[in-house]
Motif scaffolding. Structure first.
Motif, mmCIF file in Angstrom:
data_model
loop_
_atom_site.group_PDB
_atom_site.id
_atom_site.type_symbol
_atom_site.label_atom_id
_atom_site.label_comp_id
_atom_site.label_asym_id
_atom_site.label_seq_id
_atom_site.Cartn_x
_atom_site.Cartn_y
_atom_site.Cartn_z
ATOM 1 N N ILE A 36 27.992 8.988 -37.359
ATOM 2 C CA ILE A 36 27.099 9.896 -37.186
ATOM 3 C C ILE A 36 26.112 9.555 -36.360
ATOM 4 C CG2 ILE A 36 25.076 11.286 -38.678
ATOM 5 C CD1 ILE A 36 26.698 10.762 -41.291
ATOM 6 N N SER A 37 25.691 8.413 -36.090
ATOM 7 C CA SER A 37 24.610 8.285 -34.951
ATOM 8 C C SER A 37 25.517 8.385 -33.612
ATOM 9 C CB SER A 37 23.855 6.978 -34.999
ATOM 10 O OG SER A 37 25.104 5.856 -35.109
ATOM 11 N N GLN A 38 26.638 8.049 -33.669
ATOM 12 C CA GLN A 38 27.440 8.336 -32.300
ATOM 13 C C GLN A 38 27.708 9.634 -32.009
ATOM 14 O OE1 GLN A 38 28.099 6.048 -29.909
ATOM 15 N NE2 GLN A 38 26.992 4.217 -31.314
ATOM 16 N N THR A 39 27.796 10.339 -33.003
ATOM 17 C CA THR A 39 28.156 11.781 -32.794
ATOM 18 C C THR A 39 26.968 12.583 -32.404
ATOM 19 O OG1 THR A 39 29.538 11.849 -34.604
ATOM 20 C CG2 THR A 39 28.822 14.056 -34.125
ATOM 21 N N GLU A 40 25.755 12.001 -32.920
ATOM 22 C CA GLU A 40 24.404 12.784 -32.445
ATOM 23 C C GLU A 40 24.160 12.370 -31.216
ATOM 24 O OE1 GLU A 40 19.825 12.748 -34.012
ATOM 25 O OE2 GLU A 40 20.967 11.218 -34.978
ATOM 26 N N LYS A 41 24.413 11.142 -30.666
ATOM 27 C CA LYS A 41 23.985 10.647 -29.343
ATOM 28 C C LYS A 41 24.991 11.381 -28.548
ATOM 29 C CE LYS A 41 23.860 6.120 -28.908
ATOM 30 N NZ LYS A 41 24.217 4.846 -28.561
ATOM 31 N N LYS A 42 26.216 11.696 -28.749
ATOM 32 C CA LYS A 42 27.063 12.195 -27.779
ATOM 33 C C LYS A 42 26.843 13.880 -27.627
ATOM 34 C CE LYS A 42 31.709 12.454 -25.739
ATOM 35 N NZ LYS A 42 32.993 11.856 -25.737
ATOM 36 N N TYR A 43 26.748 14.427 -29.094
ATOM 37 C CA TYR A 43 26.912 15.787 -29.149
ATOM 38 C C TYR A 43 25.977 16.598 -29.691
ATOM 39 C CZ TYR A 43 31.824 15.539 -27.937
ATOM 40 O OH TYR A 43 33.111 15.137 -27.298
ATOM 41 N N GLY A 44 24.608 15.691 -30.115
ATOM 42 C CA GLY A 44 23.311 16.399 -30.469
ATOM 43 C C GLY A 44 22.604 17.601 -29.709
ATOM 44 N N ARG A 45 22.770 17.552 -28.556
ATOM 45 C CA ARG A 45 22.204 18.409 -27.593
ATOM 46 C C ARG A 45 23.014 19.723 -27.518
ATOM 47 N NH1 ARG A 45 20.422 16.549 -21.895
ATOM 48 N NH2 ARG A 45 19.405 18.690 -22.146
ATOM 49 N N TYR A 46 24.319 19.654 -27.516
ATOM 50 C CA TYR A 46 25.291 20.651 -27.584
ATOM 51 C C TYR A 46 25.089 21.402 -28.896
ATOM 52 C CZ TYR A 46 30.054 22.404 -27.992
ATOM 53 O OH TYR A 46 31.216 22.901 -28.436
ATOM 54 N N CYS A 47 25.021 20.603 -29.970
ATOM 55 C CA CYS A 47 25.229 21.286 -31.287
ATOM 56 C C CYS A 47 23.779 22.191 -31.288
ATOM 57 C CB CYS A 47 25.285 20.477 -32.295
ATOM 58 S SG CYS A 47 26.963 19.771 -32.373
ATOM 59 N N HIS A 48 22.469 21.397 -30.753
ATOM 60 C CA HIS A 48 21.435 22.044 -31.066
ATOM 61 C C HIS A 48 21.159 23.477 -29.979
ATOM 62 C CE1 HIS A 48 17.011 22.876 -30.220
ATOM 63 N NE2 HIS A 48 17.085 22.268 -31.371
ATOM 64 N N SER A 49 21.875 23.383 -28.973
ATOM 65 C CA SER A 49 21.690 24.355 -27.990
ATOM 66 C C SER A 49 22.941 25.782 -28.728
ATOM 67 C CB SER A 49 22.389 24.173 -26.646
ATOM 68 O OG SER A 49 23.874 23.996 -26.758
ATOM 69 N N ILE A 50 23.681 25.470 -29.378
ATOM 70 C CA ILE A 50 24.465 26.491 -29.999
ATOM 71 C C ILE A 50 23.738 26.836 -31.020
ATOM 72 C CG2 ILE A 50 26.658 26.828 -31.557
ATOM 73 C CD1 ILE A 50 28.035 24.571 -29.901
#
Length: 182
Positions: free
Chosen positions: A18-32
Motif C-alpha cells: 500500500i505504501s509503495q502504491t501510494e508513493k508511485k500512484y498517489g498523485r495520479y489517483c488523487h488527480s483522477i
C-alpha cells in the motif's frame, strides 16, 4: 519500484504494498478523483478507499496493467461519490458523462448488451489516432476539463471541443454500424 514488484507484495499480503502504491500512484489517483469531485477531502477519501479495494482485490486478481487497474478503481469510486454528493441536486448525472448521452445507450438492464457495447467502444478507440484517443480518454475517463486537455496535448480549447464533438459523432456512427441502437 516496478509494478510487478508491487503486485508481488500484494500477493504476499505485505502491507508495504500500500505504501509503495501510494508513493508511485498517489498523485495520479488523487488527480483522477479531484477532476471528478473538485474536493480535496473527497478525493483523498476516494484514494484511501482505492487502496483498500486494491488490497481486497489482489489476490485473486492479478492485473496486467496496474496503473490502469488502480485508475479504474479510483474513477469508479469517485463517480460513486459524485453520484452520492449530487443525488438531491441534479439526479446524480455527471455533466461530462452527459455529453455521451447522445451516442451511448443505457445498457443497465442487460449484461450481454454491456459486453457488446464495451467491445464496440474498444474497437472504436483502437481506430482513433493517438492524439484523438488521448483527448477522448482524458475527457471521458479522467474527467479532465477542456482547458486541462488543451494544455496537455498542445491544442487550443476550441480545437479540443471540436475534436470531442466530431469524435462523439464518429462514435455514434460506429455504434450504429455495429448494430447497437442508441
Amino acid at each position: 519500484m516496478e509494478d510487478m514488484t508491487i503486485l508481488d507484495l500484494y500477493w504476499k499480503r505485505d502491507e508495504d504494498a500500500i505504501s509503495q502504491t501510494e508513493k508511485k500512484y498517489g498523485r495520479y489517483c488523487h488527480s483522477i478523483a479531484y477532476n471528478i469531485l473538485f474536493s480535496d477531502e473527497d478525493a483523498e477519501e476516494c484514494v484511501n478507499d482505492t487502496y483498500l479495494k486494491v488490497w481486497n482485490s489482489i489476490p485473486p486478481e492479478r492485473p496486467r496493467i496496474f496503473k490502469s487497474f488502480i485508475g479504474r478503481i479510483t474513477r469508479n469510486l469517485a463517480l460513486d461519490r459524485y453520484d452520492y454528493n449530487t443525488a438531491e441536486k441534479r439526479g446524480g448525472t455527471s455533466v461530462i458523462l452527459s455529453e455521451l448521452d447522445e451516442c451511448i445507450p443505457d445498457t443497465s438492464e442487460d449484461s450481454a448488451d454491456d459486453l457488446a457495447l464495451s467491445a464496440a467502444i474498444n474497437s472504436f478507440l483502437a481506430s482513433l489516432s493517438q492524439r484523438t484517443r488521448t483527448v477522448f480518454m482524458q475527457r471521458y475517463f479522467y474527467a479532465c476539463s477542456v482547458k486541462q486537455i488543451s494544455e496537455s496535448v498542445g491544442m487550443t480549447e476550441v480545437n479540443v471541443k471540436v475534436t470531442l464533438l466530431r469524435t462523439r459523432a464518429k462514435l455514434r456512427a460506429h455504434l450504429e454500424k455495429e448494430g447497437i441502437s442508441i
